[in-house]
Motif scaffolding. Sequence first.
Motif, PDB file in Angstrom:
ATOM      1  N   LEU A 113       0.066  12.735 -10.008  1.00  0.00           N
ATOM      2  CA  LEU A 113       1.811  13.430  -9.466  1.00  0.00           C
ATOM      3  C   LEU A 113       2.587  12.109 -10.461  1.00  0.00           C
TER       4      LEU A 113
ATOM      5  N   TYR B 233      -2.938   4.790 -11.892  1.00  0.00           N
ATOM      6  CA  TYR B 233      -1.457   4.978 -11.112  1.00  0.00           C
ATOM      7  C   TYR B 233      -1.279   3.644 -11.680  1.00  0.00           C
TER       8      TYR B 233
ATOM      9  N   PRO C 170      -6.154   0.191  -1.641  1.00  0.00           N
ATOM     10  CA  PRO C 170      -4.763  -1.034  -1.702  1.00  0.00           C
ATOM     11  C   PRO C 170      -3.843  -1.488  -2.962  1.00  0.00           C
TER      12      PRO C 170
ATOM     13  N   LEU D  19       6.436   4.300 -10.887  1.00  0.00           N
ATOM     14  CA  LEU D  19       4.763   4.146 -10.830  1.00  0.00           C
ATOM     15  C   LEU D  19       4.239   5.971 -11.742  1.00  0.00           C
TER      16      LEU D  19
ATOM     17  N   GLN E  74       2.328   1.010 -11.469  1.00  0.00           N
ATOM     18  CA  GLN E  74       3.399   0.894 -11.243  1.00  0.00           C
ATOM     19  C   GLN E  74       4.136  -0.843 -11.320  1.00  0.00           C
TER      20      GLN E  74
ATOM     21  N   PHE F   5      -3.512   1.572  -8.990  1.00  0.00           N
ATOM     22  CA  PHE F   5      -3.544   2.097  -7.804  1.00  0.00           C
ATOM     23  C   PHE F   5      -4.135   3.370  -8.720  1.00  0.00           C
TER      24      PHE F   5
ATOM     25  N   GLU G  10       0.883  -0.984   0.095  1.00  0.00           N
ATOM     26  CA  GLU G  10       0.328   0.452   0.338  1.00  0.00           C
ATOM     27  C   GLU G  10       1.167   1.419  -0.104  1.00  0.00           C
TER      28      GLU G  10
ATOM     29  N   LEU H 227       0.800  -3.876 -10.977  1.00  0.00           N
ATOM     30  CA  LEU H 227       0.214  -3.266  -9.663  1.00  0.00           C
ATOM     31  C   LEU H 227      -0.668  -1.959  -9.923  1.00  0.00           C
TER      32      LEU H 227
ATOM     33  N   PHE I 192       1.490   7.812 -13.681  1.00  0.00           N
ATOM     34  CA  PHE I 192       0.052   8.009 -13.697  1.00  0.00           C
ATOM     35  C   PHE I 192      -0.319   7.733 -14.907  1.00  0.00           C
TER      36      PHE I 192
END
Lengths: 119, 116
Positions: free
Chosen positions: A107, B35, B109, B43, B37, B90, A44, B88, B45
């Motif tokens: 971001l 996002y 999460p 990571l 990853q 997000f 997380e 991953l 956007f």
Amino acid sequence: AQKITQTQPGMFVQEKEAVTLDCTYDTSDQSYGLFWYKQPSSGEMIFLIYQGSYDEQNATEGRYSLNFQKARKSANLVISASQLGDSAMYFCAMREDGDSGGGADGLTFGKGTHLIIQP
Amino acid sequence: DSGVTQTPKHLITATGQRVTLRCSPRSGDLSVYWYQQSLDQGLQFLIQYYNGEERAKGNILERFSAQQFPDLHSELNLSSLELGDSALYFCASTQESGSGSYNEQFFGPGTRLTVL
């Protein structure tokens, strides 16, 4: 050029010591925000601290402080009295206001620093 | 617990398939961000929605699309999946959007997508 640079891929620190994680950024915007997030092994993303480009005081949140040096375009995270639970990936991120025409509200993240606290 | 929920937690699928990832923002948050990853790209956007409308686009592929519904939940659709889409994903939310509003983004999460 990278917008966010974190030059320390990994760091080992003894428990209870202070640690500084480096972050430099690149933007032409006058208004922007700088963020630090922590990502433990569970995955997380946990928000730690924020600094606005116009903020005159360095941000602090508990054991976290942000050493903001605007002229040097640097926004280092300082963790005081490190704990075993601080072991994680740490990401510096920037949000640009878009006044130079290139910004978005998402971001931009650095590649992260893997911090390991040793007992 | 950030208050942002994402389903499913894990997703395993094959190349060429299409999947939908779902996100519910924190109560009262109008902005949703997606996002990705990955080991290769870090990571990144992808896209932002604010109160049902697309607000900003990042490095989102044309094979990917998103929408935000009237109840403010959002879905990210990934189609013609490739091995490199394994990552991953997000979702994050904030209360406001727009220049000068630097509210922190609260992350869910994540959904771990594996493309075989």
